[in-house]
Design a protein around this motif. Structure first.
Motif, PDB file in Angstrom:
ATOM      1  N   GLY A 109       0.836  -1.202   0.000  1.00  0.00           N
ATOM      2  CA  GLY A 109       0.000   0.000   0.000  1.00  0.00           C
ATOM      3  C   GLY A 109       0.864   1.242   0.000  1.00  0.00           C
ATOM      4  N   ALA A 110       0.284   2.337  -0.542  1.00  0.00           N
ATOM      5  CA  ALA A 110       1.019   3.603  -0.579  1.00  0.00           C
ATOM      6  C   ALA A 110       1.269   4.139   0.833  1.00  0.00           C
ATOM      7  N   LYS A 111       0.351   3.843   1.736  1.00  0.00           N
ATOM      8  CA  LYS A 111       0.489   4.362   3.111  1.00  0.00           C
ATOM      9  C   LYS A 111       1.756   3.825   3.760  1.00  0.00           C
ATOM     10  N   TYR A 135      -2.968  14.171   2.529  1.00  0.00           N
ATOM     11  CA  TYR A 135      -3.163  12.837   3.102  1.00  0.00           C
ATOM     12  C   TYR A 135      -2.392  12.789   4.434  1.00  0.00           C
ATOM     13  N   TYR A 138       1.525  12.296   5.374  1.00  0.00           N
ATOM     14  CA  TYR A 138       2.603  13.258   5.046  1.00  0.00           C
ATOM     15  C   TYR A 138       3.044  14.045   6.289  1.00  0.00           C
ATOM     16  N   ASN A 181       1.040  15.312  -4.534  1.00  0.00           N
ATOM     17  CA  ASN A 181      -0.008  14.329  -4.855  1.00  0.00           C
ATOM     18  C   ASN A 181      -1.032  14.951  -5.818  1.00  0.00           C
ATOM     19  N   ASN A 185      -5.829  14.475  -3.286  1.00  0.00           N
ATOM     20  CA  ASN A 185      -6.723  14.272  -2.156  1.00  0.00           C
ATOM     21  C   ASN A 185      -6.311  15.283  -1.085  1.00  0.00           C
ATOM     22  N   ASP A 213       2.956  11.079  -4.748  1.00  0.00           N
ATOM     23  CA  ASP A 213       1.978  10.071  -4.360  1.00  0.00           C
ATOM     24  C   ASP A 213       0.929   9.999  -5.465  1.00  0.00           C
ATOM     25  N   ALA A 215      -1.905   8.255  -6.316  1.00  0.00           N
ATOM     26  CA  ALA A 215      -2.967   7.331  -5.907  1.00  0.00           C
ATOM     27  C   ALA A 215      -4.182   7.412  -6.831  1.00  0.00           C
ATOM     28  N   TYR A 216      -4.244   8.479  -7.652  1.00  0.00           N
ATOM     29  CA  TYR A 216      -5.507   8.733  -8.370  1.00  0.00           C
ATOM     30  C   TYR A 216      -5.348   8.951  -9.875  1.00  0.00           C
ATOM     31  N   SER A 244      -0.405   3.489  -6.341  1.00  0.00           N
ATOM     32  CA  SER A 244      -1.278   2.575  -5.612  1.00  0.00           C
ATOM     33  C   SER A 244      -2.357   2.007  -6.530  1.00  0.00           C
ATOM     34  N   SER A 246      -5.027   0.815  -5.165  1.00  0.00           N
ATOM     35  CA  SER A 246      -6.216   0.824  -4.298  1.00  0.00           C
ATOM     36  C   SER A 246      -7.446   1.426  -4.956  1.00  0.00           C
ATOM     37  N   LYS A 247      -7.302   2.643  -5.473  1.00  0.00           N
ATOM     38  CA  LYS A 247      -8.505   3.389  -5.876  1.00  0.00           C
ATOM     39  C   LYS A 247      -8.918   3.050  -7.305  1.00  0.00           C
ATOM     40  N   ARG A 255      -3.955  -4.169  -0.440  1.00  0.00           N
ATOM     41  CA  ARG A 255      -2.678  -3.555  -0.044  1.00  0.00           C
ATOM     42  C   ARG A 255      -1.622  -3.756  -1.128  1.00  0.00           C
TER      43      ARG A 255
HETATM   44  C1  LIG Z   1      -3.353  10.576  -1.560  1.00  0.00           C
HETATM   45  C2  LIG Z   1      -3.455   9.198  -1.034  1.00  0.00           C
HETATM   46  N1  LIG Z   1      -2.355   8.459  -0.947  1.00  0.00           N
HETATM   47  C3  LIG Z   1      -2.393   7.204  -0.486  1.00  0.00           C
HETATM   48  C4  LIG Z   1      -3.581   6.632  -0.057  1.00  0.00           C
HETATM   49  C5  LIG Z   1      -3.555   5.228   0.474  1.00  0.00           C
HETATM   50  O1  LIG Z   1      -3.228   4.320  -0.504  1.00  0.00           O
HETATM   51  P1  LIG Z   1      -3.027   2.782  -0.152  1.00  0.00           P
HETATM   52  O2  LIG Z   1      -4.393   2.173  -0.019  1.00  0.00           O
HETATM   53  O3  LIG Z   1      -2.265   2.240  -1.313  1.00  0.00           O
HETATM   54  O4  LIG Z   1      -2.258   2.700   1.127  1.00  0.00           O
HETATM   55  C6  LIG Z   1      -4.744   7.380  -0.102  1.00  0.00           C
HETATM   56  C7  LIG Z   1      -6.010   6.811   0.406  1.00  0.00           C
HETATM   57  O5  LIG Z   1      -6.959   7.492   0.699  1.00  0.00           O
HETATM   58  C8  LIG Z   1      -4.688   8.694  -0.606  1.00  0.00           C
HETATM   59  O6  LIG Z   1      -5.772   9.455  -0.676  1.00  0.00           O
END
Ligand SMILES: Cc1ncc(COP(=O)(O)O)c(C=O)c1O
Length: 398
Positions: A109-111, A135, A138, A181, A185, A213, A215-216, A244, A246-247, A255
């Motif tokens: 996961g990116a987190k 997010y 950070y 990012n 977000n 990052d 993610a989107y 990521s 994820s989305k 993950r």
């Molecule tokens: C900007 C950003 N980075 C990372 C994540 C988390 O990504 P991951 O599910 O890969 O940990 C999110 C989730 O809301 C996000 O908004």
């Protein structure tokens, strides 16, 4: 006997105490109270896709899980198939050449990746330049690493970009990392022209690593195609991108992510990770590879669903007098709270009056004050119901 100065057995570390407080607690308490009283509360708070992972990814996972060789400890270097799938995806999707041997590693996961980058690169006294609002990792990541986040306010007038030229020389000198990012977000903004280029220049001049990052990038609307930071000239010399699944691929629970870009930075991340975890489940890596090499149609269908929900939400907010722009990317609508409200007081009002949960902008940093965020990841009928309630309870003059 324990001395007076000895901390209580359950007392958190100073580093954990330094993590900014969780702003949602009071709203969560009220939601629980309402639900207990039998009230139907609709949450537009969390960005967690409501639709299932695409079928070809699930098929790949089922096949991979059935294979005993995939049950053992993975390595943090990752499966060849995973690294090659990423290299192929970056080439075809972004026009970026990635060496699968040295320029990509799996992340849980990116987190996880962002958090561990803080530990890999920062010491006490160091700073991370962090988008505000942003997010939460950070700011939480640097705090937990004993370092500090220096906030870069994202202003609506600048298209929710940080003014990189407003960062002080002292902070630029202390900086080890800069977090960016886009699509963003929580603001839904897409990258303004020239921002990535300026970040590369500053990173070169002041020797810090840019962490983009991503993610989107696959969740965009109205024909907008999001670039990779790594497509910026010089980005690979000073930066990495965290991608990521994820989305865009409805895979939040799996993950599955990767870090790509500067090979030396990636080697440092690997060195940290070998001390912390034992890698990403190989079946998930193979499913991730199937996601990246599979058809685009499911993503396009998903984006059409989000675009429809976005238009519904933006239309309703405009009707109740909120000055909001439809975002070109992400799964969020970011809007200013009405006059006389703070982010929290407005979120509480919406919950009390309409039994709808929105996220107060201040949850994402001080520059988020004055805004709220609506997530589009709730099923269509529930979004329609939430929107009807907002119209009914918050229409001007009511
Ligand atoms: C900007 C950003 N980075 C990372 C994540 C988390 O990504 P991951 O599910 O890969 O940990 C999110 C989730 O809301 C996000 O908004």
């Amino acid at each position: 006997m324990a001395q007076d100065t000895k901390r209580r057995l359950t007392e958190p570390s100073k580093r954990l105490e330094a993590v900014p407080a969780y702003m949602f607690a009071e709203i969560e308490r009220r939601v629980a109270e309402k639900r207990k009283a039998g009230i139907d509360v609709i949450s537009l708070g969390i960005g967690d896709p409501d639709r299932q992972t695409y079928p070809h990814i699930i098929d790949a996972m089922q096949a991979a899980v059935a294979e005993p060789a995939n049950h053992r400890y993975p390595t943090n270097r990752g499966r060849q198939e995973f690294r090659e799938a990423f290299a192929g995806f970056y080439d075809s999707r972004f026009g970026v050449a990635i060496d699968p041997e040295t320029e990509v590693l799996p992340a849980i996961g990116a987190k996880e990746c962002i958090y561990n980058l803080c530990f890999a690169f920062m010491d006490p006294g160091d700073a991370a330049l962090a988008a505000d609002p942003g997010y939460p990792v950070y700011t939480g990541g640097p705090a937990l690493a004993g370092a500090e986040a220096v906030l870069m306010p994202l202003r609506r007038e600048l298209g929710f970009a940080p003014d990189l030229d407003a960062i002080s020389q002292e902070d630029l000198e202390r900086a080890r990392l800069m977090f960016l990012n886009y699509p963003n977000n929580p603001t839904g903004a897409v990258v303004p022209d020239g921002l990535f280029e300026r970040a590369v220049e500053l990173a070169r001049e002041h020797e810090f690593l840019v962490v983009h990052d991503n993610a989107y990038s696959e969740t965009t609307y109205d024909g907008y195609v999001a670039p990779s930071f790594l497509a910026t000239p010089g980005a690979r010399e000073v930066g990495v991108e965290v991608f990521s699944l994820s989305k865009g691929f409805n895979m939040t629970g799996w993950r599955c992510a990767a870090i790509l870009g500067n090979p030396d930075a990636i080697a440092t991340y690997w060195r940290l990770k070998t001390n912390v975890d034992s890698g990403l489940f190989e079946a998930v890596q193979l499913a991730g590879a199937a996601a990246l090499t599979g058809p685009r149609e499911p993503l396009e269908e998903m984006n059409a669903i989000y675009a429809r929900r976005r238009d519904l939400v933006v239309g309703a907010l405009r009707e109740i007098g909120v000055d909001v722009e439809p975002p070109k990317g992400t799964i969020y609508v970011w809007a200013p709270v009405p006059e006389g409200h703070t982010s929290i007081s407005f979120a509480e009002l919406v919950l009390d009056e309409a039994s709808v949960v929105v996220s107060p902008g201040s949850m994402y940093g001080p520059s988020g004050e004055g805004f709220f965020r609506i997530s589009l990841t709730t099923p269509d009928d529930r979004i329609a119901e939430a929107v009807a309630r907002l119209r009914e309870h918050l229409a001007p003059g009511t």
